[in-house]
Write a protein that holds these residues in place. Structure first.
Motif, PDB file in Angstrom:
ATOM      1  N   ASN A  87       0.826  -1.207   0.000  1.00 56.96           N
ATOM      2  CA  ASN A  87       0.000   0.000   0.000  1.00 56.96           C
ATOM      3  C   ASN A  87       0.862   1.260   0.000  1.00 56.96           C
ATOM      4  O   ASN A  87       1.773   1.388   0.820  1.00 56.96           O
ATOM      5  CB  ASN A  87      -0.908   0.011   1.231  1.00 56.96           C
ATOM      6  CG  ASN A  87      -1.930  -1.107   1.193  1.00 56.96           C
ATOM      7  OD1 ASN A  87      -1.569  -2.272   1.310  1.00 56.96           O
ATOM      8  ND2 ASN A  87      -3.195  -0.764   1.052  1.00 56.96           N
ATOM      9  N   HIS A  88       0.563   2.159  -0.886  1.00 57.63           N
ATOM     10  CA  HIS A  88       1.297   3.413  -0.976  1.00 57.63           C
ATOM     11  C   HIS A  88       0.299   4.537  -1.230  1.00 57.63           C
ATOM     12  O   HIS A  88      -0.573   4.438  -2.076  1.00 57.63           O
ATOM     13  CB  HIS A  88       2.376   3.358  -2.054  1.00 57.63           C
ATOM     14  CG  HIS A  88       1.915   2.817  -3.362  1.00 57.63           C
ATOM     15  ND1 HIS A  88       1.581   1.497  -3.560  1.00 57.63           N
ATOM     16  CD2 HIS A  88       1.724   3.431  -4.557  1.00 57.63           C
ATOM     17  CE1 HIS A  88       1.215   1.310  -4.810  1.00 57.63           C
ATOM     18  NE2 HIS A  88       1.276   2.477  -5.440  1.00 57.63           N
ATOM     19  N   GLU A  89       0.459   5.598  -0.473  1.00 58.35           N
ATOM     20  CA  GLU A  89      -0.551   6.642  -0.397  1.00 58.35           C
ATOM     21  C   GLU A  89       0.086   8.014  -0.592  1.00 58.35           C
ATOM     22  O   GLU A  89       1.308   8.144  -0.651  1.00 58.35           O
ATOM     23  CB  GLU A  89      -1.248   6.593   0.971  1.00 58.35           C
ATOM     24  CG  GLU A  89      -1.536   5.202   1.494  1.00 58.35           C
ATOM     25  CD  GLU A  89      -2.541   4.434   0.661  1.00 58.35           C
ATOM     26  OE1 GLU A  89      -3.531   5.054   0.220  1.00 58.35           O
ATOM     27  OE2 GLU A  89      -2.362   3.216   0.458  1.00 58.35           O
ATOM     28  N   SER A  90      -0.768   9.027  -0.647  1.00 58.08           N
ATOM     29  CA  SER A  90      -0.310  10.404  -0.819  1.00 58.08           C
ATOM     30  C   SER A  90      -1.519  11.322  -0.778  1.00 58.08           C
ATOM     31  O   SER A  90      -2.665  10.851  -0.779  1.00 58.08           O
ATOM     32  CB  SER A  90       0.411  10.571  -2.169  1.00 58.08           C
ATOM     33  OG  SER A  90      -0.536  10.634  -3.225  1.00 58.08           O
ATOM     34  N   ASP A  94       1.029  -2.192   5.409  1.00 57.80           N
ATOM     35  CA  ASP A  94       2.357  -1.590   5.280  1.00 57.80           C
ATOM     36  C   ASP A  94       2.187  -0.391   4.346  1.00 57.80           C
ATOM     37  O   ASP A  94       2.150  -0.539   3.128  1.00 57.80           O
ATOM     38  CB  ASP A  94       3.305  -2.638   4.693  1.00 57.80           C
ATOM     39  CG  ASP A  94       4.730  -2.156   4.565  1.00 57.80           C
ATOM     40  OD1 ASP A  94       4.960  -0.937   4.442  1.00 57.80           O
ATOM     41  OD2 ASP A  94       5.633  -3.013   4.555  1.00 57.80           O
ATOM     42  N   TRP A  95       2.065   0.809   4.931  1.00 60.13           N
ATOM     43  CA  TRP A  95       1.758   1.999   4.137  1.00 60.13           C
ATOM     44  C   TRP A  95       3.008   2.824   3.866  1.00 60.13           C
ATOM     45  O   TRP A  95       3.705   3.249   4.796  1.00 60.13           O
ATOM     46  CB  TRP A  95       0.737   2.885   4.866  1.00 60.13           C
ATOM     47  CG  TRP A  95      -0.672   2.435   4.698  1.00 60.13           C
ATOM     48  CD1 TRP A  95      -1.354   2.264   3.537  1.00 60.13           C
ATOM     49  CD2 TRP A  95      -1.598   2.107   5.744  1.00 60.13           C
ATOM     50  NE1 TRP A  95      -2.639   1.861   3.778  1.00 60.13           N
ATOM     51  CE2 TRP A  95      -2.819   1.745   5.129  1.00 60.13           C
ATOM     52  CE3 TRP A  95      -1.513   2.090   7.140  1.00 60.13           C
ATOM     53  CZ2 TRP A  95      -3.943   1.373   5.845  1.00 60.13           C
ATOM     54  CZ3 TRP A  95      -2.635   1.717   7.865  1.00 60.13           C
ATOM     55  CH2 TRP A  95      -3.834   1.360   7.219  1.00 60.13           C
ATOM     56  N   ALA A 149       4.363  -1.654   9.875  1.00 66.27           N
ATOM     57  CA  ALA A 149       2.926  -1.865   9.726  1.00 66.27           C
ATOM     58  C   ALA A 149       2.135  -1.039  10.725  1.00 66.27           C
ATOM     59  O   ALA A 149       2.597  -0.755  11.832  1.00 66.27           O
ATOM     60  CB  ALA A 149       2.600  -3.343   9.913  1.00 66.27           C
ATOM     61  N   LEU A 150       0.933  -0.670  10.311  1.00 69.26           N
ATOM     62  CA  LEU A 150      -0.032   0.004  11.174  1.00 69.26           C
ATOM     63  C   LEU A 150      -1.392  -0.638  10.950  1.00 69.26           C
ATOM     64  O   LEU A 150      -1.714  -1.062   9.838  1.00 69.26           O
ATOM     65  CB  LEU A 150      -0.142   1.491  10.833  1.00 69.26           C
ATOM     66  CG  LEU A 150       1.016   2.435  11.133  1.00 69.26           C
ATOM     67  CD1 LEU A 150       0.652   3.829  10.641  1.00 69.26           C
ATOM     68  CD2 LEU A 150       1.339   2.460  12.609  1.00 69.26           C
ATOM     69  N   ILE A 182       2.578  -7.089   5.304  1.00 67.33           N
ATOM     70  CA  ILE A 182       3.797  -6.394   5.714  1.00 67.33           C
ATOM     71  C   ILE A 182       4.926  -6.880   4.797  1.00 67.33           C
ATOM     72  O   ILE A 182       5.247  -8.069   4.779  1.00 67.33           O
ATOM     73  CB  ILE A 182       4.161  -6.678   7.184  1.00 67.33           C
ATOM     74  CG1 ILE A 182       2.956  -6.425   8.101  1.00 67.33           C
ATOM     75  CG2 ILE A 182       5.352  -5.830   7.614  1.00 67.33           C
ATOM     76  CD1 ILE A 182       3.152  -6.916   9.517  1.00 67.33           C
ATOM     77  N   GLY A 183       5.509  -5.983   4.040  1.00 70.45           N
ATOM     78  CA  GLY A 183       6.452  -6.379   3.008  1.00 70.45           C
ATOM     79  C   GLY A 183       7.901  -6.438   3.465  1.00 70.45           C
ATOM     80  O   GLY A 183       8.330  -5.679   4.334  1.00 70.45           O
TER      81      GLY A 183
END
Length: 350
Positions: A182-185, A222-223, A252-253, A290-291
């Motif tokens: 997961n990747h955010e912005s 895993d962000w 991780a969260l 979780i990577g």
């Protein structure tokens, strides 16, 4: 000058990747679907930038269901690199639209790979794979972890992953899978949980919203930060040989913890404002992703810098700024509030 083709250029990752490639001197071509409304908000600012280098951005209408159009674009552009980011990418929606998800996310990848193979375009190919493919496999997950998809989206991504590997092994294509966690912005779509949270925290703090409704708060993710992840995409296509890589922070969260960091940034207790809504639950849940990105660090020299807690604060700050200026504006972390662009199929500045 290298030439790149990006499917999904108007999405979060596509916009950051376009910026990165333009800064590296590429000529960038993006594929967009024709729609009755403007969909280029995340990249409009590139045309407002006065630097001469940004005249190298071109947009073309196209669709992953149309093989003939894909062939025409590849023959016209003859890209050195193809970044395939387009997909039906919402996991919860994929349960409601499994056929469309399979058609676009799975078969769309095959159409693009087959077209590249049949017409012989000597390009390097990046496939946007997903951590959702691991599903119920216990963390930490790496390139050797078994795949166990738990949604139509994850199943379609798994099919696309194996087709990419098949074209690499059968036909010698330089084709790689970036297995991105997961990747955010601030450019994340408002229907995704992290952006729902960051936007709600900002709006509630400003008195523009009262409640936030969410589903499973115990999911562990895993962000990471999207601009860093597109750098990993680019590095994969610069390698000496094609391979597959996990891209993750390794931390991780839970959704609950992401809520805590987000609301704390505006001085609020999330428990006073968040309610459970079962409509947001998935029929089959993925408990923990979780990577382990040690291979990417070792072979590509890539390592995440922004982790989940900092990301939450970054996104809330951007949403606060956007809501104060314009309650309905899409926040841009690196550019002014975007405006509508001219409705033209190919945009090239003279």
């Amino acid at each position: 000058m290298k030439r790149a083709l990006i499917t999904g250029i108007t999405g979060q990752d596509g916009s950051y990747l376009a910026e990165l490639l333009l800064a590296k001197g590429y000529e960038v071509h993006g594929v967009v679907r024709r729609a009755s409304t403007f969909t280029t908000a995340r990249i409009n600012h590139l045309y407002e930038d006065p630097r001469e280098s940004l005249t190298r951005l071109n947009l073309h209408y196209g669709d992953l269901t149309d093989s003939s159009r894909l062939a025409a674009l590849l023959l016209k552009i003859v890209p050195d690199e193809v970044y395939h980011l387009a997909a039906q990418s919402h996991v919860r929606v994929s349960f409601d639209e499994p056929l469309n998800t399979g058609e676009c996310t799975g078969l769309g990848t095959t159409r693009l790979l087959e077209t590249i193979h049949r017409i012989g375009v000597p390009c390097r190919f990046y496939q946007a794979s997903s951590s959702e493919m691991f599903g119920s496999t216990p963390p930490p997950q790496n390139e050797e972890s078994p795949l166990h998809p738990r949604s139509p989206y994850a199943a379609a991504k798994t099919y696309a992953y194996w087709m990419t590997r098949n074209y690499r092994e059968a036909y010698g294509l330089f084709a790689v899978n970036g297995i991105l966690f997961n990747h955010e912005s601030p450019r994340r779509g408002e229907t995704f949980v992290t952006r729902k949270i960051s936007r709600a925290a900002a709006r509630i703090a400003l008195g523009l919203q009262k409640r936030l409704y969410l589903g499973n708060l115990d999911a562990v993710r895993d962000w990471g930060y999207a601009p860093e992840y597109v750098e990993a995409m680019w590095r994969m296509l610069q390698a000496d040989r094609p391979d597959d890589y996990v891209v993750a922070t390794g931390t991780a969260l839970t959704v609950r913890e992401f809520l805590g960091h987000s609301f704390a940034h505006v001085g609020l207790d999330w428990q006073d404002h968040v309610e459970f809504d079962e409509r947001h639950l998935r029929p089959t849940e993925v408990n923990a992703l979780i990577g382990d990105a040690s291979k990417a660090e070792r072979e590509l020299g890539w390592r995440a810098q922004v982790h989940g807690a900092e990301l939450a604060r970054l996104m809330v700050a951007a949403d606060l700024a956007a809501e104060r200026d314009d309650p309905v504006a899409l926040p841009h972390d690196t550019a002014p509030t975007p405006r509508a662009a001219a409705d033209v199929p190919v945009v090239r500045r003279p």
